[in-house]
Structures are given as structure tokens and as C-alpha cells.
Motif scaffolding. Sequence first.
Motif, mmCIF file in Angstrom:
data_model
loop_
_atom_site.group_PDB
_atom_site.id
_atom_site.type_symbol
_atom_site.label_atom_id
_atom_site.label_comp_id
_atom_site.label_asym_id
_atom_site.label_seq_id
_atom_site.Cartn_x
_atom_site.Cartn_y
_atom_site.Cartn_z
ATOM 1 N N GLU A 150 0.834 -1.204 0.000
ATOM 2 C CA GLU A 150 0.000 0.000 0.000
ATOM 3 C C GLU A 150 0.871 1.257 0.000
ATOM 4 N N GLY A 151 2.024 1.178 -0.654
ATOM 5 C CA GLY A 151 2.950 2.299 -0.645
ATOM 6 C C GLY A 151 3.787 2.291 0.615
ATOM 7 N N LEU A 152 4.719 3.226 0.717
ATOM 8 C CA LEU A 152 5.573 3.317 1.901
ATOM 9 C C LEU A 152 4.834 4.041 3.017
ATOM 10 N N ARG A 153 4.692 3.341 4.151
ATOM 11 C CA ARG A 153 4.022 3.899 5.324
ATOM 12 C C ARG A 153 4.869 3.643 6.554
ATOM 13 N N ALA A 154 4.902 4.609 7.450
ATOM 14 C CA ALA A 154 5.758 4.511 8.634
ATOM 15 C C ALA A 154 5.414 3.308 9.498
ATOM 16 N N ASP A 155 4.130 2.903 9.519
ATOM 17 C CA ASP A 155 3.740 1.779 10.370
ATOM 18 C C ASP A 155 3.946 0.431 9.695
ATOM 19 N N ARG A 156 4.530 0.437 8.499
ATOM 20 C CA ARG A 156 4.794 -0.817 7.791
ATOM 21 C C ARG A 156 6.250 -0.903 7.348
ATOM 22 N N ILE A 157 7.131 -0.311 8.127
ATOM 23 C CA ILE A 157 8.565 -0.378 7.867
ATOM 24 C C ILE A 157 9.252 -0.822 9.154
ATOM 25 N N TRP A 158 10.046 -1.916 9.061
ATOM 26 C CA TRP A 158 10.622 -2.518 10.263
ATOM 27 C C TRP A 158 12.134 -2.685 10.134
ATOM 28 N N PHE A 159 12.823 -2.577 11.256
ATOM 29 C CA PHE A 159 14.271 -2.784 11.317
ATOM 30 C C PHE A 159 14.622 -4.210 10.933
ATOM 31 N N MET A 160 15.660 -4.364 10.101
ATOM 32 C CA MET A 160 16.168 -5.680 9.735
ATOM 33 C C MET A 160 17.525 -5.942 10.380
ATOM 34 N N GLU A 161 18.481 -5.066 10.083
ATOM 35 C CA GLU A 161 19.832 -5.234 10.599
ATOM 36 C C GLU A 161 20.628 -3.954 10.393
ATOM 37 N N MET A 162 21.820 -3.921 10.978
ATOM 38 C CA MET A 162 22.720 -2.789 10.768
ATOM 39 C C MET A 162 24.020 -3.285 10.165
ATOM 40 N N ASN A 163 24.486 -2.573 9.149
ATOM 41 C CA ASN A 163 25.802 -2.837 8.583
ATOM 42 C C ASN A 163 26.767 -1.815 9.163
ATOM 43 N N THR A 164 27.725 -2.308 9.942
ATOM 44 C CA THR A 164 28.625 -1.421 10.686
ATOM 45 C C THR A 164 29.867 -1.098 9.876
ATOM 46 N N ARG A 165 29.635 -0.539 8.694
ATOM 47 C CA ARG A 165 30.726 -0.216 7.772
ATOM 48 C C ARG A 165 30.177 0.688 6.676
ATOM 49 N N LEU A 166 31.033 1.055 5.764
ATOM 50 C CA LEU A 166 30.623 1.747 4.552
ATOM 51 C C LEU A 166 29.950 0.735 3.627
ATOM 52 N N GLN A 167 28.882 1.139 2.946
ATOM 53 C CA GLN A 167 28.163 0.232 2.056
ATOM 54 C C GLN A 167 28.680 0.351 0.620
ATOM 55 N N VAL A 168 28.517 -0.729 -0.134
ATOM 56 C CA VAL A 168 28.880 -0.711 -1.552
ATOM 57 C C VAL A 168 28.160 0.431 -2.266
ATOM 58 N N GLU A 169 26.896 0.647 -1.913
ATOM 59 C CA GLU A 169 26.061 1.620 -2.628
ATOM 60 C C GLU A 169 26.170 3.043 -2.080
ATOM 61 N N HIS A 170 27.202 3.346 -1.294
ATOM 62 C CA HIS A 170 27.314 4.690 -0.720
ATOM 63 C C HIS A 170 27.385 5.817 -1.748
ATOM 64 N N PRO A 171 27.839 5.565 -3.013
ATOM 65 C CA PRO A 171 27.904 6.692 -3.963
ATOM 66 C C PRO A 171 26.565 7.378 -4.233
ATOM 67 N N VAL A 172 25.436 6.657 -4.176
ATOM 68 C CA VAL A 172 24.171 7.337 -4.465
ATOM 69 C C VAL A 172 23.849 8.358 -3.367
ATOM 70 N N THR A 173 24.215 8.051 -2.135
ATOM 71 C CA THR A 173 24.028 9.011 -1.047
ATOM 72 C C THR A 173 24.949 10.213 -1.247
#
Length: 629
Positions: free
Chosen positions: A282-305
Motif C-alpha cells: 500500500e505504498g511506503l508507510r511509517a507503520d509498515r517499515i521494520w528494522f532488519m539489521e545494521m551494517n557497521t561499515r561503509l556500504q557498496v552503494e554509498h555513492p548514491v548518497t
Amino acid sequence: MLKSLLIANRGEIACRIIRTARALGIRTVAVYSDADAKALHVRQADEAVHIGPSPARESYLVGEKIIAAAKQTGAEAIHPGYGFLSENAEFAQAVIDAGLIWVGPKPDSIRAMGLKDAAKKLMDAAGVPTTPGYLGEDQSPERLAAEAERIGYPVLIKAVAGGGGKGMRKVDDPAGFADALVSCKREAAASFSNDVVLLEKWIESPRHIEVQVFGDAHGNVVHLFERDCSLQRRHQKVIEEAPAPGMDEVTRAAVCGAAVRAAKAVDYQGAGTIEFIADGSEGLRADRIWFMEMNTRLQVEHPVTEEITGVDLVEWQLRVASGEPIPLKQEELSINGWAMEARLYAEDPAKGFLPSIGRLELLDFCGDARIDTGVEEGSDISPFYDPMIAKVVSHGESRQEAIDLLVGELESSAVWPVRTNLGFLASLLRDPQFRLAEIDTGLIERKQDSLTQSPELSDRALSDALNWFVRDSTDFDQKAEPLLGFRLNGTPQREFQLAVNGELKTFQYSPTPKGQYFEHGFRDSIAHDAKFISISGHLLEISLPRADGGGSHSAGSGSILSPMPGKVIAVDVTAGQSVTKGQKLLTLEAMKMEHSLVAPFDGVVAELNASEGAQVQVEALLVRIEAAE
């Protein structure tokens, strides 16, 4: 600011760190294995130290060798990049104990987020929403099955120490739970030496949303907005973008706020990523987004940020490791436009994404996109490491502009003879559902057959190719021995044979006047009197037939070559045996995977050079098939 830095990594990320360090006036030290002796990151660094044989477990994963290299060269700090030892708390602690600066989070922060079950409990306590599931210590099959019933099918069984898609099983109903649990635990034990699992509710329309966070030693934590990494194949990211399509400001504030709370809960310092799973039905909603995990490093995809914020995240890492505060406050950060990243891999989508290795005789990026790479023309793609060639990144004012720019870059790029996913990536970016942002993590799997289909070489493309040959090769007519015919009141017709990626094709064409515009992009090939033609990101080599009437030594000519060094674990045919197109000839074990090699057409096994248990080298001729008459 640091004066010297050792990079405990290789390839693209090592080159990426060296680029920023050089801009800051920091001396860099590279480490390398036997396979990487001539690698780009070794030549770009100010100094380089050999740390062992090619396998990572004997070189890049040996912390003692890396710390010794830092001591030997007088490096003040160690940057782990991503992968390898980047999230190894024991290595981080060893670096600190050796009197060196660790460019990353505290070891305790890495440990706190290292096990998925413990991390979820910590997030619950910090008020960060987590996926419904089971995190209990009782690992008996009976208890786990009962908890799966309570959560409601489908459920996901996930290794607590897992990563990279390993140790994960989706279970659709109670009947399949017991077998899936055994399989998941076995894989987890083999991959992580830990078979403990947790259960999560399976999200039917999942989107992978992650938030870039950054902390310093002065108590400051900021977020740099979100990325959408929903386009995945076998849990591996393929295309990432920032910001996430369909993310409104209310939902963004809720998700990014939760990410900051998560980072503060573990006293986080440096670059990190909080990963969330979203129900996008139903689209992105705050009550339907849950924590999965944390990556404690730089990510491969950091260039888009970096592209949407104008921030150099590696520079921030080095400044924070030097004791400086984060350069910008939260209110000073904003989103500018849209960015998209495609991961260009040495793999063959048409053959089940089989890794492809060898020398990059041609590597040509022709557009204006950002290219983060650790290789160059003439570099070797080895079987020992991740087969990434480059990250291709676009930035535009809108999502559609970013997509169009990235498609243009991919379709104008060329890699040869190593097979790549260039055409697959271009097809994915052109997909109507993707362009409308109707995405979830299952999109690629549902459309894989159409996305991996190679385009047909049209009559127009072949005609263009022939005219190119005629104009560029003075002896083309003599070599090809064309059959010239004519018809009254018509254009003369010529019949030619050309080898297209090694497969002979016969066709007719009408010569076009000089000056005719070609709508296809051609490049010179490494082969004599051959050209490349790029069609929708798929690169085809077009050449004259060999003197013996064949094409090149490829599957198209019936020569089955080993795609990489490996071990023959099964031979399914004998010399002289008749085979049909697609029939399995043998199975090769390489890069920890089994690869089936099949007959390219109906024919007879004219030559068999493989036996069960034999070790073979790359491009070794294993089987030769002669076409049936």
C-alpha cells in the motif's frame, strides 16, 4: 588529520579510499595478494605490501599480516573498506591494541549489531520498530515450528549470524518447515560456524529501504537520508537508488529518526547503515517499515548518497577517525536530485549468471556517469574474489532523468571478451514496472527470463555491420568471397557469412551509399578484421569466418571451454555420442558453485578432454561438438 593510512582491502573500494585520501594529503599503503600484484589499487597507492597467496583466507582475511604491514610501513590508521574484515570486532580491537587508529565503529558497536537476534532485542528496547518474529533461545524444532504457526505463514527462517543471502529460507506452509529448517541450519553452520536461527514474518510485497547514518566521538549522530535497494537477485543488490521512490516527508522523518535512535543505542561512530524491510503493498508507510539489521561499515552503494547530498563519506570517515566532529549538522543536510547505481559484474546472465573470468581486453565507458572501479583495460578478472567490474552511477534532477542517463551509459559502454551483465542491467532499467517504481525484492526473479534474453541481430544491424566492413577493410570482398547476384530493376544482392560471437550466420544485404549514417555503435575488436556492435547493452563481436570455415573457439563453434579454473565433478557423455542442443555434457565445480556445461546445438561429441576429478584451467578445451549433418 591523519598523515598515513593502510587500506585493508582491494579492488574498487581500495581505489575509492585512495582517491579521497590523496585529496586530503594522506599517504596511502595498499596490501595485495599474489593475484593482485599488478592490480590498479596497488599502483595507485604510495606504497604496497605483499600479504600472501591469492585465496582471501590466506591474505586479505589474515588480520595479523595486515597489522604487520601497517607497522612495517609506518601507517597510523587502517581503513577496512567493506567485506573481508570490515565487520570483524576482533580485528578492530587488534588494530586498536596495536596502537593504530581503526577507521570504523567501536568494536563493541560491531558486536552489538553482529548477531541479528541480539540486535533486534536492542532495537526493541530503543523504540525502533522490528519485524514480527521469534528471537528465543529455545532452538528445538518443535518450538520453532510452533512459533512459525503463531507468526503465520509464510515465514522466513534466518541465521542469526547470516549475511549475503546465506542461511535464509522462505517457508510457505507447515509441511515444508522441517526440511527448510534443517537445510538452513546446515548452511548456517557451514558458512558462519553458528546454526542458531530466528524467525520473521515474510513480507509479501517487500521493499528494501536503508538509511545512511554517521556518528562521531562527540556524541553527534546524523542521517543522510534513505536509499532503496529493492532490486535484488538471490538477496544480492543489483541496482540502488536515492532517495526511495514514493517516500513522503512524514514517512522519511519516521524512518530516518528510527535509524538515528538505532545508531545512538550502540554509541555509533563512523559510517553505518540501518536496513529496514517495508511492506510496499500500500505504498511506503511509517507503520509498515521494520528494522532488519545494521551494517557497521561503509556500504557498496554509498555513492548514491554522496551524489544526492554532496558529501564525501570517506572523507567524513577519515575526519571522524582523526577525532574531528561530523562536518555538517542535520539541518545542513538536504536532498538534491536523484541518483542511481548499477553494479556491473563479470557474469553471464544468459548462462544463469555464471561468473566470467579472464583479461579485460576492452573496457570502455563512454558517457558522463560516475565510474567507481578497481580495474582497467588489460586487467584480469580472477576467480578468487567478487567479480565486480565497476559501479556505474548517474545523477539527475528527477528519477526518470537518472534512469535515462544510466541506461545511456550502460548501452554505450563495452567490455570484452569477459561476459558481463551490461545488457541485463539496461533491460532492468527499461522495464516498465521499474520505471513506474512498481518495485519489490521479487521483481527480478519474476522477470528473469525476459530480462536475460539476448536481442536478435536485426537485418538492419547486420547490413550496417557489412557496410562497416566494406568501408574499413580494403580486402573484405576478397576474403568474404561474396556471391553477387542481381535482379532486373533492383538493387544488387550479396550473400555473406559472418561469425557473430563465434557462430556462423549467412545473410543477404544491399550495399548502402557512402556516407550512410549508422545507427549502431561499432568499435574495433581485438581480433583481426573484427568489429563490435552494441545492441541494447549487449555486445556482439562480428568477424569474418576463419579459413577453415568456422567461427571463433566458442560455444557457437562447438568448442566448449572451461569458463574458469575448476574441478570436473561429472562427465555425462562419451566420445562419438550424439547429443541434442541444451543436453548436459559435464559439470564443473568452481568458485564454490556447480556449473553445468551444455551442448550448443545438435551434433556429435567429436572430442572429449575431460574426466571426472580432473582439475582444469580457464579456457581449456573440454568438449568439441560437431554439428549433425
